[in-house]
Design an enzyme around this catalytic site. Sequence first.
Site, mmCIF file in Angstrom:
data_model
loop_
_atom_site.group_PDB
_atom_site.id
_atom_site.type_symbol
_atom_site.label_atom_id
_atom_site.label_comp_id
_atom_site.label_asym_id
_atom_site.label_seq_id
_atom_site.Cartn_x
_atom_site.Cartn_y
_atom_site.Cartn_z
ATOM 1 N N ARG B 12 0.844 -1.192 0.000
ATOM 2 C CA ARG B 12 0.000 0.000 0.000
ATOM 3 C C ARG B 12 0.885 1.249 0.000
ATOM 4 N NH1 ARG B 12 -4.469 -1.244 3.416
ATOM 5 N NH2 ARG B 12 -4.750 0.986 3.717
ATOM 6 N N CYS B 13 0.372 2.314 -0.663
ATOM 7 C CA CYS B 13 1.087 3.590 -0.653
ATOM 8 C C CYS B 13 1.200 4.098 0.782
ATOM 9 C CB CYS B 13 0.360 4.615 -1.523
ATOM 10 S SG CYS B 13 1.038 4.658 -3.191
ATOM 11 N N PRO B 14 2.328 4.667 1.189
ATOM 12 C CA PRO B 14 3.445 5.113 0.329
ATOM 13 C C PRO B 14 4.566 4.087 0.142
ATOM 14 C CG PRO B 14 3.773 5.921 2.552
ATOM 15 C CD PRO B 14 2.513 5.106 2.589
#
Lengths: 380, 72
Positions: B12-14
Amino acid sequence: VEYTGVHAGAAYLDAATATPLHPVARDAMMAALAEGWADPDRLYGAARRAAQLRDAATAATAELLGVRPDELTFLSSGAAAVHAAVLGGLAGRRRAGNTLVHSAIEHSAVLHAAEPNESVSVGVDRLGRLDLDAWRTAVKRNGVALASLISASHEAGTLQPVTAAAEACAEAGVPLFVDAAQSIGHVPVPPGWSLLSGSAHKWGGPPGVGLLVVRKGVRWLAPYPSDDHHRPRPQGALDLPAVVAAAASLRAVMGEAAAEAARLSALVGKIRATVAATVPDVEVVGDPVDRLPHLVTFSCLYVDGEALLHGLDRQGFAVSSGSSCTASTLRPSHVLAAMGVLTHGNIRVSLHRGTTEQDVDRFLAVLPRVVAEIRAEAGM
Amino acid sequence: VTEILLDCRGQRCPLPIIALAKRLPTVPVGAVIRLLADDPAAAADVPAWCRMKAQEYLGEVAQGEFAVKRIS
């Protein structure tokens, strides 16, 4: 102010989600609870007193907005007003077509209402301002029933070119709906629109009150079951004490709006400058000048938005985020994505009449350390 | 042209952007990193990172595959 790690006092900095109730709203609501409980459409004394309250609230709000009382309807929320504007505006123009032209940075309530229909999304620049050339082309297309433009971005704060967009719509013969929830009570909304919506708890009124204005001569058709198909009506009983409070607080808020806008805009300017100077690898987004007075958004590289919200919450600061990890959909903010700016590590700070310079200074003192700690954990 | 594959699928970002930032200094100037990422934020954040860090974004060359060229 030095960062000490000690909870120095809480500050609520999420007014763009919900503004704390204005004291005038509280007083008006308490008074209206005693008088405004009856159904205003019945034919007895209590109903007539309720009807008087409703009519007075409608007249006062219409005057403040510069519209006719019979053009204004209170609905059960800002989102309900947006849905009624989009769906009713489209239904009223079915003979012209079924396409909605909208900016890429509309509130999700507009986008959700648009979903079952044909729609054309018009982009924005890096500052979050509507691409007017693309807008002019889009509204001229065949089959366009309605156009929708937010008055100012609820995430980036950038004011939209409402006047020029409205001129393009007028030339094309397409009604323009302006979602003014973030502007009403803060900055004037430029004229030229056909439909307008607002939300009381964005200006210091209670939640559960939205307003919809449909100008005379604009074709609107109820998109849901209703007694009157040509005029918006609330679905079910109106929360009349809340409506009275909304009207009273709007009058109070607009009376102090110019002074508050100047004060809050200076604080936002301070946040923009200080964050850019004290937080490495940060992008402060939106137009630095042509913006809402009370709202600022920035994104921090390598920072998890949810961790940032929690870190600030532990220090007593309530803010919101457009990062995907903080959204129920787990998708990043469509507004930030449309602007082409960083979506992770995002924070939106929005101020209100209760916000002091000390609140802002404490936030600015705490933020760099909170960001640095999250980055350190990620090895950055 | 040196091409490096960086597989960040499932992250998942970041996290994909952090992986990209950590990897880039280890490749020669002119090299291209092909970042695989299925987080919906990557499509916005990879080009934004390139702009902020003055690297060249070559585009989403395939679904979920982002090409970044080290230019400094």
